[in-house]
Design a protein around this motif. Structure first.
Motif, PDB file in Angstrom:
ATOM      1  N   HIS A 278       0.836  -1.209   0.000  1.00 46.98           N
ATOM      2  CA  HIS A 278       0.000   0.000   0.000  1.00 46.98           C
ATOM      3  C   HIS A 278       0.872   1.260   0.000  1.00 46.98           C
ATOM      4  N   LEU A 279       1.891   1.276   0.848  1.00 43.71           N
ATOM      5  CA  LEU A 279       2.786   2.435   0.921  1.00 43.71           C
ATOM      6  C   LEU A 279       3.607   2.582  -0.356  1.00 43.71           C
ATOM      7  N   LEU A 280       3.981   1.456  -0.954  1.00 39.52           N
ATOM      8  CA  LEU A 280       4.751   1.504  -2.201  1.00 39.52           C
ATOM      9  C   LEU A 280       3.906   2.100  -3.327  1.00 39.52           C
ATOM     10  N   GLU A 281       2.644   1.705  -3.416  1.00 37.18           N
ATOM     11  CA  GLU A 281       1.748   2.275  -4.434  1.00 37.18           C
ATOM     12  C   GLU A 281       1.583   3.780  -4.217  1.00 37.18           C
ATOM     13  N   LYS A 282       1.454   4.200  -2.966  1.00 32.26           N
ATOM     14  CA  LYS A 282       1.330   5.632  -2.663  1.00 32.26           C
ATOM     15  C   LYS A 282       2.593   6.389  -3.066  1.00 32.26           C
ATOM     16  N   LEU A 384      25.698 -14.280  10.682  1.00 35.19           N
ATOM     17  CA  LEU A 384      24.519 -13.956   9.875  1.00 35.19           C
ATOM     18  C   LEU A 384      24.764 -12.636   9.160  1.00 35.19           C
ATOM     19  N   THR A 385      24.548 -12.644   7.845  1.00 34.27           N
ATOM     20  CA  THR A 385      24.700 -11.440   7.025  1.00 34.27           C
ATOM     21  C   THR A 385      23.489 -11.307   6.117  1.00 34.27           C
ATOM     22  N   VAL A 386      23.418 -10.197   5.396  1.00 36.19           N
ATOM     23  CA  VAL A 386      22.321 -10.001   4.443  1.00 36.19           C
ATOM     24  C   VAL A 386      22.883  -9.616   3.084  1.00 36.19           C
ATOM     25  N   SER A 387      22.176 -10.045   2.053  1.00 36.81           N
ATOM     26  CA  SER A 387      22.441  -9.579   0.692  1.00 36.81           C
ATOM     27  C   SER A 387      21.334  -8.605   0.327  1.00 36.81           C
ATOM     28  N   ILE A 388      21.684  -7.542  -0.413  1.00 34.24           N
ATOM     29  CA  ILE A 388      20.725  -6.465  -0.683  1.00 34.24           C
ATOM     30  C   ILE A 388      20.727  -6.128  -2.166  1.00 34.24           C
ATOM     31  N   GLY A 389      19.509  -6.027  -2.740  1.00 35.73           N
ATOM     32  CA  GLY A 389      19.353  -5.591  -4.120  1.00 35.73           C
ATOM     33  C   GLY A 389      18.544  -4.314  -4.182  1.00 35.73           C
ATOM     34  N   LEU A 390      18.903  -3.387  -5.079  1.00 36.18           N
ATOM     35  CA  LEU A 390      18.248  -2.082  -5.176  1.00 36.18           C
ATOM     36  C   LEU A 390      17.568  -1.911  -6.529  1.00 36.18           C
ATOM     37  N   GLY A 391      16.345  -1.361  -6.512  1.00 31.87           N
ATOM     38  CA  GLY A 391      15.627  -1.004  -7.731  1.00 31.87           C
ATOM     39  C   GLY A 391      15.108   0.416  -7.605  1.00 31.87           C
ATOM     40  N   THR A 392      15.235   1.218  -8.673  1.00 32.43           N
ATOM     41  CA  THR A 392      14.920   2.650  -8.596  1.00 32.43           C
ATOM     42  C   THR A 392      13.795   3.021  -9.558  1.00 32.43           C
ATOM     43  N   TYR A 393      12.854   3.829  -9.055  1.00 38.71           N
ATOM     44  CA  TYR A 393      11.771   4.392  -9.872  1.00 38.71           C
ATOM     45  C   TYR A 393      12.217   5.759 -10.370  1.00 38.71           C
ATOM     46  N   PRO A 394      11.975   6.116 -11.634  1.00 35.75           N
ATOM     47  CA  PRO A 394      11.351   5.332 -12.713  1.00 35.75           C
ATOM     48  C   PRO A 394      12.389   4.661 -13.622  1.00 35.75           C
ATOM     49  N   ASP A 396      14.310   1.995 -13.328  1.00 36.50           N
ATOM     50  CA  ASP A 396      14.282   0.540 -13.477  1.00 36.50           C
ATOM     51  C   ASP A 396      12.876  -0.004 -13.714  1.00 36.50           C
ATOM     52  N   ALA A 397      11.858   0.652 -13.201  1.00 39.15           N
ATOM     53  CA  ALA A 397      10.472   0.192 -13.370  1.00 39.15           C
ATOM     54  C   ALA A 397       9.529   1.301 -12.936  1.00 39.15           C
ATOM     55  N   THR A 398       8.264   1.217 -13.406  1.00 38.14           N
ATOM     56  CA  THR A 398       7.283   2.261 -13.087  1.00 38.14           C
ATOM     57  C   THR A 398       6.043   1.712 -12.393  1.00 38.14           C
ATOM     58  N   THR A 399       6.040   0.423 -12.075  1.00 38.71           N
ATOM     59  CA  THR A 399       4.928  -0.163 -11.316  1.00 38.71           C
ATOM     60  C   THR A 399       5.495  -0.872 -10.100  1.00 38.71           C
ATOM     61  N   ALA A 400       4.633  -1.094  -9.104  1.00 32.82           N
ATOM     62  CA  ALA A 400       5.092  -1.709  -7.855  1.00 32.82           C
ATOM     63  C   ALA A 400       5.646  -3.107  -8.096  1.00 32.82           C
ATOM     64  N   GLY A 401       4.899  -3.916  -8.840  1.00 36.62           N
ATOM     65  CA  GLY A 401       5.336  -5.288  -9.076  1.00 36.62           C
ATOM     66  C   GLY A 401       6.665  -5.367  -9.805  1.00 36.62           C
ATOM     67  N   LYS A 402       6.823  -4.559 -10.845  1.00 35.53           N
ATOM     68  CA  LYS A 402       8.056  -4.598 -11.631  1.00 35.53           C
ATOM     69  C   LYS A 402       9.231  -3.987 -10.867  1.00 35.53           C
ATOM     70  N   LEU A 403       8.939  -3.010  -9.999  1.00 38.49           N
ATOM     71  CA  LEU A 403      10.016  -2.428  -9.197  1.00 38.49           C
ATOM     72  C   LEU A 403      10.537  -3.452  -8.187  1.00 38.49           C
ATOM     73  N   ILE A 404       9.621  -4.216  -7.591  1.00 41.88           N
ATOM     74  CA  ILE A 404      10.037  -5.286  -6.674  1.00 41.88           C
ATOM     75  C   ILE A 404      10.824  -6.349  -7.437  1.00 41.88           C
ATOM     76  N   ASP A 435      14.424 -14.830 -15.699  1.00 36.96           N
ATOM     77  CA  ASP A 435      13.079 -14.269 -15.791  1.00 36.96           C
ATOM     78  C   ASP A 435      13.006 -13.257 -16.920  1.00 36.96           C
ATOM     79  N   ALA A 436      11.777 -12.793 -17.198  1.00 38.11           N
ATOM     80  CA  ALA A 436      11.588 -11.787 -18.240  1.00 38.11           C
ATOM     81  C   ALA A 436      12.206 -10.470 -17.808  1.00 38.11           C
ATOM     82  N   GLU A 437      12.645  -9.684 -18.765  1.00 35.60           N
ATOM     83  CA  GLU A 437      13.297  -8.414 -18.476  1.00 35.60           C
ATOM     84  C   GLU A 437      12.300  -7.423 -17.884  1.00 35.60           C
ATOM     85  N   VAL A 438      12.739  -6.650 -16.890  1.00 36.49           N
ATOM     86  CA  VAL A 438      11.920  -5.605 -16.290  1.00 36.49           C
ATOM     87  C   VAL A 438      12.151  -4.316 -17.042  1.00 36.49           C
ATOM     88  N   LEU A 439      11.083  -3.687 -17.490  1.00 37.10           N
ATOM     89  CA  LEU A 439      11.209  -2.445 -18.256  1.00 37.10           C
ATOM     90  C   LEU A 439      10.986  -1.249 -17.358  1.00 37.10           C
TER      91      LEU A 439
END
Length: 439
Positions: A278-282, A384-394, A396-404, A435-439
């Motif tokens: 919900h917050l991501l869509e906003k 214990l460590t974490v791996s992190i991936g970043l996606g940026t609007y707009p 890398d993507a312009t919708t919530a699903g594709k940005l994730i 997977d399919a390319e994210v536009l």
């Protein structure tokens, strides 16, 4: 009406001229009483007498006229004396009736005022309960209460509510009917503190403090001030409103608590997946409207399955909680942290480029690594460590699903590059993940 009285008086005088008896004089007193009750004046009685004499003169000899005149004056005197006595009695009765009528009017006026107050009370309470019944927002509820009290009692209104952490929060009516002024961490007037005992506090009749009590628990107070005193009726009405206010505020607080719980992941205390989406869509809508950019980060705990298998799920839950706390402690105030599911987390970073987001993500990664949470299942020196991936609007993507998807692809690459790293999304990442390319 006068003709009737003239005839009555003529008959009376005629009888008296024939027989001067006490019975006729008694009839005269009765006649005078009737004349008083009908509003006939003394001048009218004299006129009736003269007309009756003139009528009698036509039927008698002139020699009897002087004697008849003398006799008639005896009757007239009797009538006038009876009239005077009856008139005094009439005035006394009339004055008593007037006094009773005035008392009745005063009682009626007081009853009307009480009735008007009751109608006003019912109208105010009906309007108040109608507005409160359709409101579950705490701030709006406080605004409705303070506005109604200000309009009804023409006084300054302050509403104080004790927050969940024990601090006082103050509300006062705003110029905007739909708004309310809010103050936090305030100095509370002594009468309000006294009202925590559950009793109303009155100071010289001008200041009025009413506790907000639900189930014998005081959750706040209403503090009213004005130059003149509050009447007993006003005090009673304010007390009634305070009762409704206490219930409405408690309901709004419970609703906000339930609403908050519905947005929070119970295990980690971060936002849950549904609220994060919900917050991501906003944020996407805001960024699109103002042509801004923002970045999200996908975090995954490295080798967490091995940690769970080695230490058990109870320790695994404690590790999730500790990592969630580290994430929250190392992001900025504007950033939003959420649990995506399992051992995955999401950070939404408003107004943030990929480069700026990399700095935040790296700080989080280092904080978790330096926390020293041992993962002995992967070796004696493994943490214990974490791996992190970043996606940026707009970009890398312009919708919530594709940005994730973009951030998830970057996370996949971070895992491929040996884990415990931060990776910015590249369009080639999707092909590596299959997977399919994210536009």
């Amino acid at each position: 009406m006068e003709i009737q009285w003239q005839e009555t008086y003529f008959k009376l005088l005629h009888q008296y001229s024939l027989q001067q008896s006490e019975a006729i004089l008694y009839e005269a007193s009765k006649l005078s009483k009737a004349l008083v009750e009908k509003g006939v004046g003394p001048e009218d009685i004299v006129q009736f007498h003269l007309e009756a004499l003139e009528k009698l003169f036509k039927d008698i000899s002139p020699l009897r006229v002087p004697g008849l005149i003398l006799i008639s004056f005896d009757l007239l005197l009797e009538v006038m004396m009876a009239y005077a006595l009856n008139f005094r009695e009439y005035l006394e009765v009339k004055n008593k009736l007037i006094e009773r009528l005035e008392n009745f009017n005063q009682e009626l006026a007081a009853a009307n005022r009480a009735l008007e107050m009751k109608v006003k009370e019912l109208s105010v309470i009906q309007e108040l309960t109608k507005e409160l019944g359709s409101c579950l927002d705490l701030d709006r509820t406080a605004g409705i209460i303070t506005r109604h009290l200000q309009e009804l009692l023409n006084c300054e209104v302050n509403l104080y509510i004790i927050s969940s952490n024990g601090e006082w929060q103050g509300y006062t009516p705003d110029d905007d009917p739909e708004a309310v002024s809010i103050s936090k961490n305030i100095d509370v007037p002594p009468p309000v503190l006294e009202a925590r005992g559950g009793e109303a506090v009155r100071v010289e009749g001008r200041d009025l403090t009413l506790p907000l009590v639900v189930d014998r628990e005081v959750g706040g107070a209403i503090y009213l001030q004005r130059d003149d005193s509050f009447s007993a009726d006003e005090f009673r009405l304010a007390d009634i409103i305070a009762g409704y206010a206490a219930l409405a505020i408690e309901r709004a607080r419970l609703y906000e608590a339930m609403k908050f719980q519905a947005t929070i992941d119970a295990k980690t205390g971060l936002y849950n997946y549904q609220h994060m989406m919900h917050l991501l869509e906003k944020e996407i809508a805001r960024a699109r409207r103002y042509q801004r950019t923002f970045t999200i980060a996908m975090l995954d705990i490295d080798d967490f399955k091995i940690y769970n298998d080695t230490h058990g799920h109870h320790q695994g839950d404690r590790a999730l909680q500790k990592i969630a706390a580290l994430i929250k402690a190392n992001i900025r105030e504007v950033d939003i942290a959420a649990r995506y599911g399992g051992e995955e987390f999401v950070i939404i970073m408003p107004e943030t480029s990929a480069l700026e987001a990399s700095v935040v993500a790296e700080r989080v990664r280092r904080a978790i690594m330096n926390a020293g949470i041992a993962n002995v299942g992967c070796g004696p020196d493994r943490l214990l460590t974490v791996s992190i991936g970043l996606g940026t609007y707009p970009h890398d993507a312009t919708t919530a699903g594709k940005l994730i998807d973009a951030a998830d692809s970057a996370l996949y690459e971070a895992k491929r590059w040996g884990k415990n790293v931060v990776r910015v999304y590249s369009k080639t990442d999707r092909r590596r993940s299959g997977d399919a390319e994210v536009l």
